[in-house]
Design a protein around this motif. Structure first.
Motif, PDB file in Angstrom:
ATOM      1  N   PRO A 264      -3.201   1.835  -7.437  1.00  0.00           N
ATOM      2  CA  PRO A 264      -2.769   2.463  -6.188  1.00  0.00           C
ATOM      3  C   PRO A 264      -2.594   1.371  -5.141  1.00  0.00           C
ATOM      4  CG  PRO A 264      -4.683   3.583  -7.099  1.00  0.00           C
ATOM      5  CD  PRO A 264      -4.496   2.344  -7.897  1.00  0.00           C
ATOM      6  N   LYS A 265      -1.498   1.471  -4.393  1.00  0.00           N
ATOM      7  CA  LYS A 265      -1.118   0.420  -3.453  1.00  0.00           C
ATOM      8  C   LYS A 265      -2.224   0.077  -2.463  1.00  0.00           C
ATOM      9  CE  LYS A 265       3.684   0.339  -2.241  1.00  0.00           C
ATOM     10  NZ  LYS A 265       4.662   0.927  -1.340  1.00  0.00           N
ATOM     11  N   LEU A 266      -2.771   1.132  -1.833  1.00  0.00           N
ATOM     12  CA  LEU A 266      -3.736   0.890  -0.759  1.00  0.00           C
ATOM     13  C   LEU A 266      -5.007   0.237  -1.309  1.00  0.00           C
ATOM     14  CD1 LEU A 266      -4.051   1.251   2.268  1.00  0.00           C
ATOM     15  CD2 LEU A 266      -5.216   3.413   1.827  1.00  0.00           C
ATOM     16  N   ILE A 267      -5.433   0.696  -2.510  1.00  0.00           N
ATOM     17  CA  ILE A 267      -6.655   0.153  -3.109  1.00  0.00           C
ATOM     18  C   ILE A 267      -6.465  -1.331  -3.410  1.00  0.00           C
ATOM     19  CG2 ILE A 267      -8.264   0.351  -5.042  1.00  0.00           C
ATOM     20  CD1 ILE A 267      -8.280   2.899  -3.542  1.00  0.00           C
ATOM     21  N   LEU A 268      -5.272  -1.660  -3.974  1.00  0.00           N
ATOM     22  CA  LEU A 268      -4.994  -3.056  -4.320  1.00  0.00           C
ATOM     23  C   LEU A 268      -4.974  -3.920  -3.055  1.00  0.00           C
ATOM     24  CD1 LEU A 268      -4.386  -4.880  -6.702  1.00  0.00           C
ATOM     25  CD2 LEU A 268      -1.960  -4.418  -6.374  1.00  0.00           C
ATOM     26  N   ALA A 269      -4.300  -3.388  -2.017  1.00  0.00           N
ATOM     27  CA  ALA A 269      -4.236  -4.133  -0.756  1.00  0.00           C
ATOM     28  C   ALA A 269      -5.634  -4.325  -0.190  1.00  0.00           C
ATOM     29  CB  ALA A 269      -3.361  -3.379   0.242  1.00  0.00           C
TER      30      ALA A 269
END
Lengths: 264, 307, 305
Positions: free
Chosen positions: B144-149
């Motif tokens: 998931p984008k936010l988790i990775l960021a």
């Protein structure tokens, strides 16, 4: 045949399909084309005629047999090496020009790649040679008609001054009156520059008009090879060729249909 | 039609420049005909102007605290009220636009070329190059984008620059996918075969023939993603991982205002509205661009008749 | 070639099975306009003709308005196109007076259209048989079982050798010629009085083309259907049709019996005939047509005969 062989094809075989069960598109095709000669490949869609042409053009990665162009063996890798010897005009004038490139760009790019000098002069001449004025130079393809696009495609194919032009149904997408103009242009260019043509078409009359010699292709094989004069004289022997000739006479009511229905 | 428009729309341009400007003008006319897109453009232009003129427009300093004036409701002295440290919210919003613009433009500059390069090369070369590039892309897409960021910022340490790096790293894979799909549809076109036969190298074909055709879908996708980028930046700011106090970042402002939401609603709501408005603006522009850059739109004006 | 087409039609322009009636289709002063940003484009500009139960060919180059004309008769011109006509009468019914609903009903019962590319005309996610049966059921309300029998008979009528297999096949599983024949079966199962065929054979190989034409021919002579055959191929139209209309710039500029097309008088028709390369004439230059702007201004020649 005139002069030495410009194109020599021997036992050309091309297969498509999955590795498990390859289906042959072209099988054991052989022919020669002399310098300055126009040679035609006639056949219907799916006969393999275009595949032969694309193999000559180097656009097919895998084939077997021998193709020699201007005495030089073509292997499957040297696409670029032959750019100044052999060029191609495609069937669909709407698909062969880049939609975001102007005519000027299309003609300039090959000159830049091969380091030609006097590019602006060459571009102007290439356009006038195909009957387009300087007003066309900075147009995008969407500002051109089908016939004008095909003229630009011919100009692009000739700008590197090749000796051989491969023509893949160059007029089949055009109206009859525009076809006549393009066919005239092709004969003029051939005469003026001593070009060698290989023309692929489904239309016997177009091939007989442009070419001195022709081969009839069906199901991946050449079934008959003859001169255009022989074709005109009605000397075609193979039943398939005769069928093609018959269909040119237009529609004739089949005997079985009228007998079976009892119409008339 | 005025003389300039006629010159731009000429069907036989006299120079390369005129042809290019004419093409741009044609697209602009398509875009300008779309009212919603123009509304979106107005919002984006306003954002740029506000960011450029922030010191002139802001009535107070964004960081000047006045504890006697804390949590004031919107009124004549402070149009949008003040926050828990007595800072003028309007001034903070105006200055915060600079940070927002800084984030979205830097992310765009990194993400679009990277995605375009990876996608077109993978799509055109095919084979093992395609397989390798696409598996890397898949790995990034799997999180998931936010988790990775979040993980990246946590590793790099909080701060605006790290937020930009984190968003860029997580945002490029969809662009590579879009560019690759587009490349595969044009790869077999006759004009590509013609370019190869004329001696163009593979890299040249990718750069001058394929990339221009994929660029428009990447640009459209980018404008539609701008909202997501702003929201991710705001989200990271909200979690305290983005811009550090006392920088006026909109997400951080929402986060700070959340504890006063019931009694002093404006502290969190005003920056929220700003985020929403700018996201909407970019989205509308993206929709308009999608129609204006559609290659099929080029075909509308083909002249009729013979050669 | 001329001899054959003479015997094909001279004796019985109206088949004996039906009483001689008023023209099947009467078109008078038909206009089609497409409004655009740069002003309206008039694709069809005042066309008048009548059609009996015969094969009428309409020839012309791209942009001549021939395809638009075919669609306009069926009221299938896509918006924002506007169709205007003094008279557009099919089987004695003025089509302009019908509501959209009535027109749909009328179309299904009396008129059908075959388009050039069969691949795009058949639904890819429905079996061929189900599609044809659906066309039949919506008009007759027959049961599925009865429809199936009827469809199989129809597939046989268009000379599909194993109708059972084709019935259960999807469009992509059929060859071009096969799907074009399935398409024809679908269009003909409602037994229309008028069939409009827009380049029905130009995507087909010559052998298949002959078969498809034979089917159409038989339907006209046996069922007394009227056929409008739209094509760019002068030779084909001359040999297949009874009568030919030549279109240029949205108008009919010439109308003559097909057998006499070689003796056409209009310079445009003559130009088209001359521009075609032939096997008889060797090489040389093809005559290039000089388009006279006056052709566009010429008055319509009126109902052809």
């Amino acid at each position: 045949m005139t002069g030495a062989a410009m194109i020599e094809v021997r036992d050309l075989t091309v297969t498509f399909g999955p590795r498990g069960k390859p289906t042959p598109a072209v099988e054991g095709v052989s022919f020669q084309v002399g310098a300055g000669e126009a040679f035609g490949l006639v056949g219907e869609s799916g006969s393999g005629k275009t595949t032969v042409l694309r193999a000559l053009a180097g656009l097919i990665p895998a084939w077997r047999g021998r193709i020699a162009i201007a005495g030089q063996d073509r292997n499957t890798r040297n696409v670029n090496g032959l750019a100044r010897t052999l060029q191609m005009v495609f069937q669909d004038p709407y698909g062969s020009l880049h939609p975001r490139h102007t005519v000027d760009w299309a003609l300039m790019e090959p000159l830049a790649i091969h380091g030609f000098d006097g590019t602006a002069r060459r571009v102007a001449r290439a356009l006038s040679d195909v009957g387009l004025g300087p007003a066309f130079r900075f147009r995008y393809p969407h500002q051109l008609s089908g016939g004008q696009r095909q003229r630009v495609a011919i100009a692009r194919a000739l700008i590197l001054e090749p000796r051989i032009l491969l023509l893949d149904e160059p007029t089949s997408a055009l109206d009859v009156s525009v076809q006549a103009e393009i066919l005239n242009l092709l004969s003029d260019l051939k005469r003026a520059r001593g070009l060698t043509y290989v023309l692929v078409s489904h239309d016997l009359a177009v091939v007989a008009h442009v070419c001195e010699r022709l081969a009839v292709v069906t199901e991946g094989r050449i079934v008959e090879e003859m001169t255009a004069a022989q074709l005109r004289a009605g000397e075609a022997r193979h039943p398939y060729t005769r069928q093609l000739l018959e269909s040119r006479r237009g529609y004739s009511r089949p005997a079985t249909a009228s007998a079976g229905t009892g119409a008339d | 039609m005025t003389g300039a428009a006629a010159w731009l729309l000429s069907d036989s341009p006299g120079s390369r420049g005129q042809a290019r400007l004419g093409g741009l003008y044609r697209r602009w006319r398509l875009f300008a005909g779309n009212r919603l897109a123009m509304a979106g453009l107005a919002i984006v232009v306003a954002l740029v102007l506000v960011a450029a003129l922030a010191p002139v427009l802001a009535p107070y300093s964004p960081t000047a605290q006045d504890l006697g004036q804390r949590l004031l409701p919107p009124g004549p002295a402070h149009w949008l009220g003040t926050d828990e440290l007595g800072r003028d919210i309007l001034s903070r919003i105006v200055h915060g636009s600079r940070i927002t613009l800084y984030i979205v433009s830097l992310v765009a500059v990194i993400v679009a070329p990277l995605g375009l390069l990876v996608g077109t090369v993978a799509g055109y070369y095919g084979g093992w190059i395609d397989a390798a590039l696409m598996r890397v892309t898949d790995v990034f897409l799997a999180f998931p984008k936010l988790i990775l960021a979040l993980a990246l910022v946590a590793a790099l340490g909080p701060g605006l620059e790290n937020v930009i790096v984190a968003i860029a790293v997580t945002a490029w894979p969809p662009y590579a996918r879009v560019a690759r799909a587009e490349t595969i549809t044009v790869r077999g076109a006759d004009f590509i075969a013609a370019a190869r036969m004329l001696g163009a190298s593979r890299m040249r074909v990718v750069a001058t023939h394929i990339a221009p055709l994929c660029a428009s879908s990447v640009v459209v996708r980018l404008t539609l993603d701008m909202a997501g980028i702003i929201l991710t930046a705001a989200g990271l700011g909200f979690l305290g991982l983005g811009a550090q106090p006392p920088l006026a970042e909109w997400g951080a402002m929402v986060a700070a205002g959340r504890q006063f939401l019931v009694d002093q609603w404006w502290v969190a709501t005003v920056p929220g509205i700003a985020i929403f408005a700018v996201s909407l603006g970019f989205n509308l522009v993206g929709d308009g661009l999608r129609d204006a850059l559609d290659p099929k739109a080029d075909r509308g004006t083909a002249p009729r008749g013979g050669a | 070639m001329t001899g054959r087409s003479m015997t094909g039609r001279s004796m019985t322009p109206v088949p004996p099975a039906r009483p001689p009636v008023a023209p099947l289709l009467a078109v008078e002063d038909l206009h089609v306009r497409f409004p655009g940003p740069g002003g309206a484009v008039e694709a069809v500009r005042g066309v008048s003709f009548t059609l009996k139960r015969e094969k009428l060919g309409i020839v012309g180059e791209s942009g001549s308005g021939k395809s638009t004309l075919g669609r306009a008769i069926l009221r299938l011109v896509p918006p924002p196109g506007e169709v205007r006509a003094k008279r557009l009468e099919l089987l004695g019914t003025e089509l302009s007076d019908l509501s959209e609903e009535e027109m749909r009903e009328f179309r299904g019962r009396h008129v059908s259209m075959i388009l050039q590319d069969p691949g795009f005309s058949l639904n890819p996610v429905m079996t061929v048989g189900a599609q044809i049966a659906e066309a039949w059921q919506t008009h007759t309300g027959h049961s599925w079982k009865k429809s199936r029998r009827r469809v199989l008979a129809m597939l046989q009528a268009v000379r599909i050798r194993d109708p059972e297999r084709v019935f259960d096949a999807y469009a992509h599983e059929l060859s071009g010629g096969m799907s074009q024949r399935a398409m024809i079966a679908m269009m003909l199962i409602t037994e229309p009085d008028l069939l409009i065929a827009d380049e029905p054979t130009s995507a087909l190989d010559v052998t298949v083309q002959t078969q498809v034409l034979a089917i159409l021919d038989e339907l006209v002579s046996r069922r007394g259907m009227g056929l409008i055959f739209i094509s760019h191929d002068l030779g084909l139209v001359a040999s297949f049709c009874d009568r030919v209309l030549v279109m240029y710039g949205g108008r009919i500029i010439e109308s003559c019996p097909a057998a006499e097309l070689d003796n056409a008088t209009h310079p445009y028709t003559r130009g088209l005939l001359a521009a075609q390369p032939t096997l008889e004439r060797a090489g040389g230059r093809l005559p290039v047509m000089e388009r006279d702007p006056a052709w566009l201004a010429e008055a319509d020649t009126g109902p052809g005969r």
